[in-house]
Write an enzyme that holds these catalytic residues in place. Structure first.
Site, short mmCIF file in Angstrom:
data_model
loop_
_atom_site.label_atom_id
_atom_site.label_comp_id
_atom_site.label_asym_id
_atom_site.label_seq_id
_atom_site.Cartn_x
_atom_site.Cartn_y
_atom_site.Cartn_z
N SER A 96 0.80 -1.23 0.00
CA SER A 96 0.00 0.00 0.00
C SER A 96 0.83 1.28 0.00
CB SER A 96 -0.96 -0.01 1.19
OG SER A 96 -0.27 -0.29 2.39
N HIS A 144 -5.22 -3.24 -2.88
CA HIS A 144 -4.81 -2.26 -3.92
C HIS A 144 -4.68 -2.89 -5.30
CE1 HIS A 144 -4.17 0.94 -1.03
NE2 HIS A 144 -3.71 0.00 -0.23
N LYS A 156 -11.70 0.76 -2.23
CA LYS A 156 -10.61 1.36 -3.03
C LYS A 156 -11.07 1.43 -4.49
CE LYS A 156 -7.48 0.79 0.65
NZ LYS A 156 -6.96 -0.17 1.61
C1 LIG Z 1 -6.97 -0.31 3.01
C2 LIG Z 1 -6.38 -1.63 3.32
C3 LIG Z 1 -7.03 -2.54 4.16
C4 LIG Z 1 -8.26 -2.15 4.94
O1 LIG Z 1 -9.38 -2.08 4.13
P1 LIG Z 1 -10.63 -1.19 4.59
O2 LIG Z 1 -11.76 -1.75 3.80
O3 LIG Z 1 -10.29 0.21 4.26
O4 LIG Z 1 -10.80 -1.42 6.07
C5 LIG Z 1 -6.51 -3.81 4.31
N1 LIG Z 1 -5.36 -4.15 3.69
C6 LIG Z 1 -4.69 -3.30 2.89
C7 LIG Z 1 -3.44 -3.75 2.22
C8 LIG Z 1 -5.17 -2.01 2.70
O5 LIG Z 1 -4.50 -1.15 1.94
#
Ligand SMILES: *Cc1c(COP(=O)(O)O)cnc(C)c1O
Length: 354
Positions: free
Chosen positions: A145, A173, A205
């Site tokens: 990320s 991502h 995302k």
């Molecule tokens: C954003 C993210 C999460 C968490 O997801 P949410 O739905 O925002 O709680 C988990 N793992 C990774 C790698 C992330 O970037």
């Protein structure tokens, strides 16, 4: 975006396909909301609506997995998986740069946590070789990320098989961005559900909404449904959101033209940043970090960009290792080529002045 009355271009978010404000999604949400708002209960009581079931089916089909399970968020899903599958006698092997939720999940599980240096397959194997008994789960982000690079999934799948470990990949991502039809990093690596027993896909995302889904082996999903506390003891997502997310999944799956636009921006940004001699990390994804190192300089550059109308993330420890502060620049299909050029021009001005 408009912040305190000032217009800014958003180069910080994770809305890679621009779906969060997509007309089809907004229409679907308005229409679905006429039937009601809340789920009214947790899934196992009476909150599991037809729209949740349909969304799970759509995601399982898209991602080529036997079954899917919807959760409140990616954070909750990572806690759910590790807490449900691992106990004191078990081991979780993780990449050092994995997302915080995977670390927190291992802590909640009370299992042994063994980390390896980022993307180092030989070190991952050494950690797996230390597992003496119990279950071994190898967990990695598919796309990291804060760095934007990819996990060596094909090699990790071979290791997992050799050491009888369960491979768990976090597609937060990668979903909608990588692989055929945007099916993610596992698909992009030529792997499927037989290689990767369980995947986390977040819906906040590239999918543009909120929530998360676990996809994988049918028995494993059933076990999580029966035992994962962050699934059982929480209210189901609003059914109107689930209805909207069904449309979002279609838009993402059929979004090759959005992905083409996104990849054109990535190429344009990388070529331009290289020409300017900016400290780009090696990344082929929409996450394009500029490694500045020093915290104060990173904040100063981000503030100077903001004064010029660009919002980028100034990411500092503990989110990244000490001495590795960076601007986390993210690209979206919703940007235009001219906006990417404008960002490059602003970077050229502010990076050299700071
Ligand atoms: C954003 C993210 C999460 C968490 O997801 P949410 O739905 O925002 O709680 C988990 N793992 C990774 C790698 C992330 O970037």
């Amino acid at each position: 975006m408009r912040v305190d009355g000032v217009e800014l271009l958003d180069f910080a978010g994770n809305d890679y396909l621009g779906l969060s404000a997509d007309a089809a999604l907004r229409g679907a949400w308005s229409a679905a909301a006429t039937a009601g708002v809340g789920a009214g209960a947790s899934h196992l009581v009476s909150g599991h609506h037809a729209s949740h079931a349909r969304l799970e089916r759509y995601l399982a089909e898209w991602l080529g997995a036997p079954r899917a399970l919807l959760l409140g968020s990616g954070y909750a899903a990572n806690l759910a998986v590790l807490q449900a599958l691992l106990g004191a006698d078990d081991t979780c092997v993780q990449d050092r740069l994995n997302h915080a939720s995977l670390i927190d999940g291992a802590r909640l599980a009370g299992c042994r946590l063994l980390r390896y240096p980022h993307a180092d397959v030989a070190a991952a194997e050494r950690q797996l070789a230390r597992v003496a008994g119990g279950l071994a789960l190898l967990a990695t982000d598919g796309v990291f990320s804060m760095d934007g690079d990819l996990a060596p999934l094909a090699e990790l799948a071979t290791l997992a098989r050799r050491h009888a470990a369960l491979l768990y990949v976090d597609e937060a991502h990668a979903l909608g961005v990588l692989g055929p039809h945007g099916a993610g990093s596992v698909a992009a690596a030529g792997l499927d559900h037989r290689d990767v027993s369980l995947r986390l896909c977040t819906l906040g995302k590239a999918i543009g909404g909120y929530g998360a889904v676990l996809v994988g082996d049918g028995d494993l999903i059933e076990y999580l449904l029966q035992t994962a506390r962050p699934y059982i003891y929480t209210t189901a997502l609003p059914p109107a959101l689930a209805e909207t997310l069904c449309v979002a999944v279609e838009r993402a799956r059929d979004g090759d033209s959005l992905r083409a636009q996104l990849y054109a921006h990535i190429e344009r940004f990388r070529v331009g940043a290289e020409r300017l001699g900016l400290p780009l990390l090696s990344s082929c994804t929409p996450i394009q970090p500029l490694l500045l190192g020093d915290n104060a300089r990173t904040v100063a550059v981000a503030e100077a960009l903001r004064a010029r109308g660009f919002w980028v993330g100034a990411i500092r420890p503990p989110t990244v290792p000490v001495g590795r502060a960076r601007l986390r620049i993210t690209l979206s299909a919703a940007h235009t080529g001219d906006q990417v050029e404008a960002l490059l021009a602003a970077l050229a001005a502010v990076c050299h002045a700071h």
